[in-house]
Design an enzyme around this catalytic site. Sequence first.
Site, PDB file in Angstrom:
ATOM      1  N   LEU A 205     -23.669   5.383  60.868  1.00 26.27           N
ATOM      2  CA  LEU A 205     -22.593   5.612  61.845  1.00 26.27           C
ATOM      3  C   LEU A 205     -22.990   4.999  63.175  1.00 26.27           C
ATOM      4  CD1 LEU A 205     -22.015   9.486  61.569  1.00 26.27           C
ATOM      5  CD2 LEU A 205     -20.446   7.713  60.755  1.00 26.27           C
ATOM      6  N   HIS A 206     -22.122   4.181  63.735  1.00 27.74           N
ATOM      7  CA  HIS A 206     -22.439   3.697  65.088  1.00 27.74           C
ATOM      8  C   HIS A 206     -21.220   3.278  65.904  1.00 27.74           C
ATOM      9  CE1 HIS A 206     -21.917  -0.250  63.281  1.00 27.74           C
ATOM     10  NE2 HIS A 206     -21.855  -0.754  64.494  1.00 27.74           N
ATOM     11  N   ARG A 207     -20.019   3.254  65.280  1.00 30.77           N
ATOM     12  CA  ARG A 207     -18.823   2.825  66.034  1.00 30.77           C
ATOM     13  C   ARG A 207     -18.553   3.777  67.179  1.00 30.77           C
ATOM     14  NH1 ARG A 207     -17.893  -2.085  65.116  1.00 30.77           N
ATOM     15  NH2 ARG A 207     -18.503  -2.392  62.973  1.00 30.77           N
TER      16      ARG A 207
END
Length: 363
Positions: A205-207
């Site tokens: 997850l990084h958005r």
Amino acid sequence: MKIISVVGARPNFMKVAPIHAAIKKLNLPVHHLICHTGQHYDKKMSKIFFNDLNIPEPDFYLGVGSGSHAEQTAKIMIGFEKILIEEKPDLVIVVGDVNSTIACSLTAVKLGIKVAHVEAGLRSFDRSMPEEINRILTDAISDYLFVSEKSGLNNLRNEGIPPEKIFFVGNVMIDSLINFLNNANESSILSYYNLMPGEYCLLTLHRPSNVDNKDKLSEILDLILEVSKKKKIFFPVHPRTKKNMEKFGLLGPLNNDVIITDPIGYIDFIALVKNSGLVITDSGGIQEETTFLGIPCVTLRNSTERPITVEIGTNYLVGENIQSARKYIDEIISGKNKKGSIPELWDGKAAERIVNILVGRGY
Ligand code: UD1
């Protein structure tokens, strides 16, 4: 011919590696230099990829680091302009859709230097994503547009890009995957973390849309806790996500069935994808890697700029609706997942096509 390729952020490294290798392998009359902007700078976000992917030390390092979009983009432009004036390359190669991509392409065209954009034409049609702005602008000013999947051809045509600039060459990221799959088979990461092939779920997850908002991130992590009761979760955490999990107090509630680690290098990460039962992600590139490897992928986004991975691959675009994510994850865990096939020209030869075109040898 003097070419400078630009890398800046983690997803750039595996795209430039096969281009560098193809220039060497085909023994082309090209002086190939690499400029690292320093957008990503942590050892585990950058250096480890140079080692894993056999990329030589960069010839230039701008060291711009983190900052607001304007700050980061501007710093890269100022640093890169000096290099271009000094080196006078014939061409600049930029890859992907990160801030380094638009910053360096804009700097080059303003100095009258030709630009090749690798991974051109992808569109999510969501202009709230910084990457979408970077893609549209980079494509508008590039001289060579190298497209990885057919949707890119339509998108560029619809934006009025002259057809003679556009080349459907396949996917350089899949070149790297194919080149390093044997190394990944030798990785010891599964045994190190006591993971059984097919029996765990890999999460990334990084958005900003998923991790910068406390409620959103906490909703996703609640779902992950639920999934962890059925399948162990392996979660290498991006620095942006880690910072936010700490800030929002969300690290504590995760349990022993969620293995949290620092970012993982390329070879070990490919081993983790290849052996996972399911991938949950909001990354762009991982949607492609899972499609190539035939691993089910649940993408926690409303749109994808890589629609082929949903149309013929193993990707499920579940949007921001957690109920819908839960439904697909349950189906996959109970074995009801689509099988998928590999998109056209994802054959390990994209970089060779690109460099042959650039030196005028055609396809
Ligand atoms: C960038 C790209 C995104 C890509 C992602 C892959 C843009 C606009 N975004 O997002 O398209 O999918 O890389 O990772 O270019 N940080 C560190 N160490 C690092 C790098 C970043 O601690 O080596 C932290 C910093 O706090 C920084 C934050 O992560 O502020 C975000 O980094 P940034 O490069 O701005 O964007 P990413 O979220 O990584």
